[in-house]
Design a protein around this motif. Structure first.
Motif, mmCIF file in Angstrom:
data_model
loop_
_atom_site.group_PDB
_atom_site.id
_atom_site.type_symbol
_atom_site.label_atom_id
_atom_site.label_comp_id
_atom_site.label_asym_id
_atom_site.label_seq_id
_atom_site.Cartn_x
_atom_site.Cartn_y
_atom_site.Cartn_z
ATOM 1 N N PHE A 1 -6.338 -6.073 1.900
ATOM 2 C CA PHE A 1 -5.890 -5.148 0.856
ATOM 3 C C PHE A 1 -4.831 -4.188 1.387
ATOM 4 O O PHE A 1 -3.801 -3.945 0.735
ATOM 5 N N LEU A 2 -5.057 -3.632 2.577
ATOM 6 C CA LEU A 2 -4.107 -2.670 3.135
ATOM 7 C C LEU A 2 -2.733 -3.293 3.343
ATOM 8 O O LEU A 2 -1.712 -2.668 3.042
ATOM 9 N N THR A 3 -2.685 -4.525 3.854
ATOM 10 C CA THR A 3 -1.378 -5.147 4.079
ATOM 11 C C THR A 3 -0.661 -5.414 2.754
ATOM 12 O O THR A 3 0.564 -5.296 2.677
ATOM 13 N N ILE A 4 -1.421 -5.744 1.718
ATOM 14 C CA ILE A 4 -0.821 -5.911 0.386
ATOM 15 C C ILE A 4 -0.272 -4.566 -0.100
ATOM 16 O O ILE A 4 0.830 -4.486 -0.652
ATOM 17 N N LYS A 5 -1.034 -3.517 0.145
ATOM 18 C CA LYS A 5 -0.623 -2.168 -0.257
ATOM 19 C C LYS A 5 0.636 -1.734 0.495
ATOM 20 O O LYS A 5 1.560 -1.161 -0.103
ATOM 21 N N TYR A 6 0.692 -2.013 1.806
ATOM 22 C CA TYR A 6 1.893 -1.687 2.584
ATOM 23 C C TYR A 6 3.098 -2.462 2.048
ATOM 24 O O TYR A 6 4.202 -1.920 1.935
ATOM 25 N N TRP A 7 2.871 -3.752 1.781
ATOM 26 C CA TRP A 7 3.955 -4.597 1.262
ATOM 27 C C TRP A 7 4.477 -4.035 -0.063
ATOM 28 O O TRP A 7 5.691 -3.943 -0.276
ATOM 29 N N ALA A 8 3.547 -3.657 -0.942
ATOM 30 C CA ALA A 8 3.926 -3.125 -2.254
ATOM 31 C C ALA A 8 4.725 -1.830 -2.108
ATOM 32 O O ALA A 8 5.731 -1.622 -2.794
ATOM 33 N N LYS B 1 -1.211 -0.364 9.972
ATOM 34 C CA LYS B 1 0.085 0.094 9.443
ATOM 35 C C LYS B 1 1.179 -0.014 10.500
ATOM 36 O O LYS B 1 2.314 -0.388 10.198
ATOM 37 N N GLU B 2 0.835 0.298 11.743
ATOM 38 C CA GLU B 2 1.799 0.195 12.838
ATOM 39 C C GLU B 2 2.213 -1.258 13.065
ATOM 40 O O GLU B 2 3.395 -1.562 13.268
ATOM 41 N N ALA B 3 1.226 -2.170 13.027
ATOM 42 C CA ALA B 3 1.536 -3.594 13.189
ATOM 43 C C ALA B 3 2.406 -4.084 12.040
ATOM 44 O O ALA B 3 3.377 -4.826 12.250
ATOM 45 N N PHE B 4 2.101 -3.651 10.815
ATOM 46 C CA PHE B 4 2.888 -4.057 9.647
ATOM 47 C C PHE B 4 4.321 -3.531 9.768
ATOM 48 O O PHE B 4 5.282 -4.254 9.467
#
Length: 431
Positions: free
Chosen positions: A209-216, A391-394
């Motif tokens: 979910f977090l990676t989707i949120k970062y992407w968005a 978040k840092e990895a993303f």
């Protein structure tokens, strides 16, 4: 599906996960300009263990099981990776999964290498007491091939916190009384009362979910009222769907091992979970959705597709059916190389597995630290730490992707492989 289509489908050889991960590695190696000697090392596994072991069943009969543990690479630290119980597991699948774990832990910046393992069985065919004996016998057979500073298993497909508790107890029982407390972190993903971490149960799904949120956020897209589908409604699929729903998105399709359901008006996540628990784990027949043909699942109209089941689910045969603008890989290796090319050509973004589902191994690291240091972390602290690290990895992946003009998976591999290469260059290779 017509007979002609079915015959064509059968005639086509199915690409294995090992072939898939090797193609990804080869492509990324060229982008990095990876030293050929280091490429030789990373192209093979360090150790491959196949164990045949007997277990007495409830009826008194003895059954022989086949277990695996593959340790791919430990240049950055102890081997780390889950154990899965599944009838389709074989040595090639475990080798592929172990390699993915090496890239995943490296990308996340963890002091770990990659490993994977499991047992070739269908856990639904065995009682709880039989599964306990199978698990304990497997853990005993693994012996010193695992250890809190050497190789640290965790849950995966069809294994859970209880499985890890049995393994930890079996392993610790082989140590002297004074040493037992020092070996609690031989596995992660344990129950809270047995040294587990608050929030570890939801870590992988929350990370998806977090990676989707970062992407968005990166694309200036709101997740509110966006539609999504989930393949796999186990631990990862459920928690990813739960947090997506909390964000205002709408679940419109779900597929599990039993069947496929849809409802364009929305499927309530908690109600589906309750139904699944009461229905032996199956979503089939849920009264707030319609059953549908499994082959049509990836063709459902939606904004986001979350494959969170097994590998090689999105292939060149069904990639063109996908209508989503984003594929977030909750599973390991759900998209073949050929399928990803099709998705990218269609303008569909893919958040790669080694980034998207890394919340589990990141929180496994937190649990390992907690046990090692004799600490207790609260849920809020865990989720904040996970958010920060993921978040840092993303950020690194998106910056590398934009700077080099490459897709997110290639960028993630570049970062992961370069970190391992640096370790070899700095330390040298033992003659």
């Amino acid at each position: 599906m017509t007979l002609i289509k079915e015959l064509k489908k059968k005639d086509q050889p199915k690409q294995g996960m090992l072939e898939n991960v090797m193609k990804q590695f080869d492509s990324a190696s060229k982008l990095v300009g990876l030293n050929e000697n280091i490429k030789k090392i990373l192209s093979v596994t360090n150790n491959e263990l196949i164990i045949h072991f007997p277990v007495r069943m409830d009826n008194g009969d003895v059954e022989i099981f086949k277990g695996y543990r593959v340790q791919h690479n430990n240049a950055l630290g102890a081997y780390k990776g889950g154990l899965r119980y599944h009838p389709t597991i074989d040595i090639d699948a475990v080798k592929a999964l172990a390699m993915w774990m090496t890239w995943k832990t490296s990308l996340a910046g963890l002091p770990y290498g990659g490993a994977k393992g499991g047992i070739q069985l269908d856990p639904k065919k065995y009682s709880t007491s039989e599964l306990e004996r199978i698990t304990r016998r497997f853990a005993y057979a693994l012996g010193e091939n695992i250890g809190p500073e050497h190789d640290i298993p965790a849950p995966d497909v069809n294994t859970n916190a209880q499985t890890m508790a049995w393994i930890a107890d079996t392993y610790m029982s082989t140590k002297s009384p004074s040493e037992r407390s020092k070996n609690q972190h031989v596995v992660t993903g344990k129950p809270i009362g047995s040294g587990g971490l608050e929030g570890r149960d939801r870590a992988t799904g929350y990370g998806v979910f977090l990676t989707i949120k970062y992407w968005a956020a990166n694309k200036n897209v709101s997740l509110k009222d966006k539609t999504f589908i989930v393949q796999g409604f186990g631990n990862v699929g459920y928690w990813a769907a739960y947090f997506m729903e909390q964000e205002g998105a709408k679940l419109v399709g779900v597929q599990d091992a039993y069947g496929t359901i849809k409802n364009e008006k929305g499927i309530p996540v908690e109600a589906l979970l309750d139904y699944s628990k009461a229905n032996g784990g199956s979503i089939v027949g849920f009264d707030q959705a319609q059953d549908m043909d499994k082959d049509d699942f990836f063709g459902l109209a939606c904004d986001i597709c979350i494959p969170a089941a097994l590998g090689n689910q999105i292939t060149k045969e069904n990639a063109n059916d996908i209508k989503a603008f984003l594929v977030a890989e909750g599973a390991n290796g759900p998209t073949t190389v050929e399928a990803e090319k099709i998705l990218l050509e269609k303008g569909i973004d893919v958040i790669p597995d080694i980034l998207c589902n890394s919340g589990g191994v990141i929180c496994s690291y937190f649990e390992w630290l907690q046990n090692r240091n004799g600490e207790l972390w609260e849920l809020e602290e865990v989720l904040v730490k996970l958010d920060k690290k993921l978040k840092e990895a993303f950020r690194k992946v998106t910056e590398t992707s934009e700077a080099k003009g490459i897709d997110m998976r290639s960028a993630a591999y570049v970062i992961a492989i370069e970190r391992i290469e640096r370790a070899y260059v700095q330390r040298g290779i033992f003659p």
